[in-house]
Write a protein that holds these residues in place. Structure first.
Motif, short mmCIF file in Angstrom:
data_model
loop_
_atom_site.label_atom_id
_atom_site.label_comp_id
_atom_site.label_asym_id
_atom_site.label_seq_id
_atom_site.Cartn_x
_atom_site.Cartn_y
_atom_site.Cartn_z
N UNK A 110 -9.09 9.09 -5.10
CA UNK A 110 -7.60 8.21 -4.73
C UNK A 110 -8.36 6.81 -5.17
N UNK A 111 -9.21 5.95 -5.05
CA UNK A 111 -9.72 5.07 -5.71
C UNK A 111 -9.96 4.48 -6.85
N UNK A 112 -10.18 5.47 -7.32
CA UNK A 112 -10.60 5.67 -9.14
C UNK A 112 -9.56 4.97 -10.00
N UNK A 113 -8.21 6.60 -8.84
CA UNK A 113 -7.06 6.26 -9.77
C UNK A 113 -6.29 5.25 -9.56
N UNK A 114 -6.05 4.66 -7.79
CA UNK A 114 -5.88 2.69 -7.56
C UNK A 114 -6.55 2.14 -8.55
N UNK B 231 -5.22 11.10 -4.12
CA UNK B 231 -3.58 10.71 -4.09
C UNK B 231 -3.32 8.81 -4.23
N UNK B 232 -1.83 9.39 -4.63
CA UNK B 232 -2.70 7.50 -4.38
C UNK B 232 -0.19 7.72 -4.13
N UNK B 233 0.00 7.01 -2.87
CA UNK B 233 1.51 6.43 -2.17
C UNK B 233 2.20 5.65 -2.84
N UNK B 234 3.04 5.92 -3.96
CA UNK B 234 4.00 4.48 -3.93
C UNK B 234 4.81 4.89 -3.02
N UNK B 235 5.91 3.12 -2.96
CA UNK B 235 6.72 3.15 -1.55
C UNK B 235 7.68 2.98 -3.04
N UNK B 236 9.15 3.57 -2.42
CA UNK B 236 10.23 2.51 -3.51
C UNK B 236 10.94 2.39 -2.66
N UNK B 237 10.54 1.45 -1.61
CA UNK B 237 11.64 0.50 -0.75
C UNK B 237 11.52 -0.86 -1.15
N UNK B 238 10.73 -1.26 -2.06
CA UNK B 238 10.98 -2.44 -3.17
C UNK B 238 12.77 -3.30 -4.08
N UNK B 239 12.43 -3.99 -4.61
CA UNK B 239 13.49 -4.35 -5.29
C UNK B 239 13.57 -3.82 -6.37
N UNK B 240 14.33 -3.36 -7.08
CA UNK B 240 14.66 -2.89 -8.57
C UNK B 240 13.98 -3.55 -10.14
#
Ligand code: PLP
Length: 406
Positions: A351-355, A379-388
């Motif tokens: 995960x950290x290498x990917x990050x 794995x890596x989690x990306x949040x889509x709760x941000x600005x467009x």
């Protein structure tokens, strides 16, 4: 002589999940920004919301603030279990109209969001209750269990079970489930939830169901509430919140349903509901009365229309992100029914290498999956709760890459 509560020292590195993000993730982002001051970063690490409040809710907040400065309309302490109008609105406009689930307002307790109640609800049960928690999971389920010093087992979630756990293979008393899931974005079918309900009823165990992201579900026939499963009221507690779909992360309004029908060993129907009311009255005296008025407005027809727009916006973010990542050869999960994209690291990377690689190649900042549990490794989690704008900036950078990894 006072001694410290050692349970508070049992967290990974003595830090909460939020602190780990701020320290470990953020220190890498700062190092990158110092090294490449001209490169933009796209922060998708936090599950916080960015869309403004529905105007209907905002207006209700202003109106109720004026009520508080007027001697004729001033009110003080709210009913400790929550504003009766809000409890009824949750039953009618959330459960009955959308989900065809019948609840009485006495079964609904208003909280200051889902976070506190997701751990506190354990206080309804004996101290030695054994708890099953999916791996990976939203970290406060584990943190709250460690803090309470309760025995804990993990329920593995991976690609083989589509990130929906199998039943525990040893007896447990409480089972945490969360769908749509944070961090994987997975959802569970009615049949999958039925299996857990049957297990819980047979073993007199209780499901603690976190449905914070339920209004992000778009796939037909996926349950939004555990109570869509027959007989679930006999064995499940549901936790939910206005945070993510009504932009209430700062206002702090959530709820927990403790059904009258819920029973465990040596209890009668209504007893656990009554015990939670007592616990609530001792340790929690309700969330802000103004915020509760805002929540009532969010459940009005106009408020719900605005909330749907908020959810649509984040889901569109998630889909754009997923498409951009898949175009560079990355395997993604989630995104369809949740605001999270769960991205698989290219073969051989942790995960950290990917990050680190994604940050260096694109400026995108996620949360390494290993922070959510051992099986989040890789794995890596990306949040889509941000600005467009941030999503589009990230997509532009992704388009400049041909392939990531290998
Ligand atoms: N449960 C899950 C699965 C979450 O992802 C979050 C927040 O990110 C919470 C609970 C806490 O939400 P609230 O803001 O309602 O406390």
């Amino acid at each position: 002589m006072a001694t410290k509560n050692f349970n508070l020292t049992r967290l990974q590195g003595c830090k909460t999940y939020t602190e780990i993000i701020y320290t470990q993730v953020w220190s890498r982002v700062e190092a990158y920004q110092t090294e490449y001051p001209d490169q933009e970063t796209f922060i998708m690490a936090f599950g916080d919301t960015t869309q403004p409040l529905p105007s209907t809710a905002g207006k209700a907040l202003v109106d109720s603030a004026y009520d508080l400065i007027n001697p004729e309309t001033y009110t003080g302490y709210e009913d400790v279990t929550g504003n009766p109008g809000l409890r009824q609105a949750i039953c009618t406009h959330y459960y009955q109209e959308h989900l065809d689930v019948e609840l009485s307002s006495e079964e609904v307790f208003i909280s200051d969001g889902a976070q506190s109640v997701s751990s506190n609800i354990q206080e309804l049960f004996a101290h030695d209750s054994k708890i099953a928690i999916p791996d990976p999971a939203y970290p406060s389920f584990v943190e709250g269990t460690l803090l309470a010093d309760r025995p804990l087992i993990y329920l593995p979630c991976d690609e083989h079970n589509n990130f929906v756990p199998n039943l525990p293979n040893e007896p447990v008393d409480l089972i945490y489930l969360c769908f749509p899931n944070n961090p994987t974005g997975a959802v569970a079918t009615l049949e999958q939830l039925q299996v857990f309900v049957e297990y819980a009823r047979t073993h007199k165990a209780v499901i603690i169901y976190d449905a914070v992201y339920s209004l992000f579900i778009t796939t037909p026939n996926i349950p939004r509430s555990i109570y869509e499963v027959e007989s679930a009221k006999e064995c499940a507690i549901e936790i939910s919140s206005f945070s993510k779909w009504a932009s209430f992360t700062g206002l702090r309004v959530g709820w927990v349903v403790v059904p009258e029908a819920l029973t465990i060993d040596n209890t009668v129907p209504g007893e656990l509901n009554d015990l939670w009311r007592i616990r609530h009255g001792i340790k929690f005296w309700g969330t802000a009365n103004i915020a509760q008025k805002g929540a009532i407005a969010a459940l009005s027809p106009a408020g719900q229309r605005e909330c749907r727009d908020i959810v649509r916006f984040y889901l569109q973010n998630a889909r754009l992100l997923q498409e951009g990542l898949e175009a560079v050869g990355l395997k993604c999960f989630g995104a369809i029914d949740s605001p999270f994209v769960w991205v698989k690291a290219p073969t051989g990377w942790d995960s950290w290498q990917f990050f680190d690689h994604l940050l260096q190649a694109t400026g995108i900042v996620g949360v390494p999956g290993c922070i959510f549990g051992q099986l989040g490794e890789g794995y890596l989690r990306l949040s889509a709760l941000g600005h467009r704008q941030s999503i589009e900036g990230a997509l532009n950078r992704l388009r400049q890459c041909t392939v990531i990894g290998e």
